[in-house]
Motif scaffolding. Sequence first.
Motif, PDB file in Angstrom:
ATOM      1  N   GLU A 198       0.814  -1.215   0.000  1.00 28.61           N
ATOM      2  CA  GLU A 198       0.000   0.000   0.000  1.00 28.61           C
ATOM      3  C   GLU A 198       0.855   1.276   0.000  1.00 28.61           C
ATOM      4  OE1 GLU A 198      -2.530  -0.212   3.385  1.00 28.61           O
ATOM      5  OE2 GLU A 198      -3.748  -1.862   2.589  1.00 28.61           O
ATOM      6  N   TYR A 199       2.185   1.124   0.008  1.00 26.21           N
ATOM      7  CA  TYR A 199       3.076   2.285   0.155  1.00 26.21           C
ATOM      8  C   TYR A 199       4.020   2.474  -1.035  1.00 26.21           C
ATOM      9  CZ  TYR A 199       1.440   2.540   4.949  1.00 26.21           C
ATOM     10  OH  TYR A 199       0.659   2.677   6.072  1.00 26.21           O
ATOM     11  N   ASP A 200       3.657   1.909  -2.192  1.00 27.94           N
ATOM     12  CA  ASP A 200       4.500   2.063  -3.389  1.00 27.94           C
ATOM     13  C   ASP A 200       5.950   1.716  -3.056  1.00 27.94           C
ATOM     14  OD1 ASP A 200       4.999   2.635  -6.062  1.00 27.94           O
ATOM     15  OD2 ASP A 200       5.502   4.730  -5.645  1.00 27.94           O
ATOM     16  N   TYR A 201       6.128   0.586  -2.377  1.00 19.65           N
ATOM     17  CA  TYR A 201       7.433   0.222  -1.822  1.00 19.65           C
ATOM     18  C   TYR A 201       8.162  -0.774  -2.721  1.00 19.65           C
ATOM     19  CZ  TYR A 201      10.901  -1.863   1.282  1.00 19.65           C
ATOM     20  OH  TYR A 201      12.077  -2.315   1.821  1.00 19.65           O
ATOM     21  N   ARG A 202       9.488  -0.575  -2.857  1.00 17.42           N
ATOM     22  CA  ARG A 202      10.354  -1.553  -3.504  1.00 17.42           C
ATOM     23  C   ARG A 202      11.576  -1.776  -2.621  1.00 17.42           C
ATOM     24  NH1 ARG A 202       8.025  -4.806  -6.496  1.00 17.42           N
ATOM     25  NH2 ARG A 202      10.068  -5.461  -7.254  1.00 17.42           N
ATOM     26  N   PHE A 203      11.895  -3.036  -2.366  1.00 21.57           N
ATOM     27  CA  PHE A 203      13.076  -3.366  -1.571  1.00 21.57           C
ATOM     28  C   PHE A 203      14.336  -3.144  -2.385  1.00 21.57           C
ATOM     29  CE2 PHE A 203      16.437  -6.406  -0.535  1.00 21.57           C
ATOM     30  CZ  PHE A 203      16.675  -6.086   0.797  1.00 21.57           C
ATOM     31  N   GLU A 204      15.313  -2.467  -1.759  1.00 24.62           N
ATOM     32  CA  GLU A 204      16.656  -2.339  -2.313  1.00 24.62           C
ATOM     33  C   GLU A 204      17.647  -2.701  -1.211  1.00 24.62           C
ATOM     34  OE1 GLU A 204      17.641   1.084  -5.019  1.00 24.62           O
ATOM     35  OE2 GLU A 204      15.799   1.876  -4.129  1.00 24.62           O
ATOM     36  N   LEU A 205      18.527  -3.633  -1.501  1.00 24.71           N
ATOM     37  CA  LEU A 205      19.503  -4.061  -0.511  1.00 24.71           C
ATOM     38  C   LEU A 205      20.357  -2.879  -0.065  1.00 24.71           C
ATOM     39  CD1 LEU A 205      20.579  -6.608   0.939  1.00 24.71           C
ATOM     40  CD2 LEU A 205      22.296  -6.764  -0.875  1.00 24.71           C
ATOM     41  N   GLY A 206      20.433  -2.677   1.243  1.00 24.07           N
ATOM     42  CA  GLY A 206      21.256  -1.605   1.786  1.00 24.07           C
ATOM     43  C   GLY A 206      20.591  -0.249   1.839  1.00 24.07           C
ATOM     44  N   LYS A 207      19.278  -0.185   1.529  1.00 23.63           N
ATOM     45  CA  LYS A 207      18.594   1.098   1.481  1.00 23.63           C
ATOM     46  C   LYS A 207      17.430   1.154   2.473  1.00 23.63           C
ATOM     47  CE  LYS A 207      21.056   2.912  -1.818  1.00 23.63           C
ATOM     48  NZ  LYS A 207      21.948   4.077  -1.533  1.00 23.63           N
TER      49      LYS A 207
END
Length: 337
Positions: A198-207
């Motif tokens: 619901e939060y326009d989220y994308r996982f990025e390693l180290g971020k």
Amino acid sequence: MKSTRPAPDLSKPRLTTSAMIASIASEGQRTKPAPFGHALVELARSRPEVVGMTADLGKYTDLHIFAKEFPDRTYQMGMAEQLLFGAASGMAAEGFMPFTTTYAVFASRRAYDFIHQTIAEEDRNVKIACALPGLTSGYGPSHQAAEDLALMRAMPNMTVIDPCDAYEIEQVVPAMAAHQGPVYMRLLRGQVPLVLDEYDYRFELGKAKLLRDGRDVLIISSGLMTMRALEAAKALSDDRVDVAVLHVPTIKPLDAETIAREAGRPGRLVVVAENHTVIGGLGEAVAGVLMRAGVHVPFRQIGLPDEFLDAGALPTLHDRYGISLSEVVRRVKGWLK
């Protein structure tokens, strides 16, 4: 010494033994079944070097889904965690990419030396996914990995991830595979809440990612405590308290730049919330970042106490040790007075 524990709420229904292993999902919350197992199956379809390995806990770490799809690429090592990780190191040395699963207590305590010497020191490409992190089991200290992040982030070469929900776990699995080297991931199993979609989220390693902004309080969180932080932010808005939430899924390497920038914005209380002992986890890591960056702000921690935790129903324990929604809201309000 007078106890600081909250008094029990006698208006709540009496909980049964099943609540010792209850889902962390709130009543009526959206969930998704076994995101780790399904994501690993999808990864393995295009990565023939991926194998699954476990120490008699395939069903309880969602690896059974992978085993059903790829029985010839699944290795059941029995109740022998040291053997599990030693063998995984050997498999990695031969070009395989082992995804190993067990409970967090067994990896971070029982097999720590084997992970340290055979995987981390050799920088082997082994992925470690561990269920029951922090206070997600009601079975007492033998099954409550309250200190796993402190132990794993202290290990050289080890990347450490604490995902929030099913949506993030699905993204973390391919990111672990894309990273060359050992990775330790806290695993949420079974019916896992859905939050971050619901939060326009994308996982990025180290971020680290700012999920919502706010002028009064900044909650820096990881894992299931990001879910609690978002719920608390909504509850506190009813009292006109404006809460920002910074999600930090990668505990190591830590996104020091984003943490220092967000915490350094003036006029806000900074609270670190984690499902981990207050010793050596995200809270102390963030405190170190702020001190080294010269950021001096009001700072508080929400986390598990430096003690062996009780056995019991998870909702009761979360209230007792201060990581339930109601306790997060109560503490933040108290610090703002």
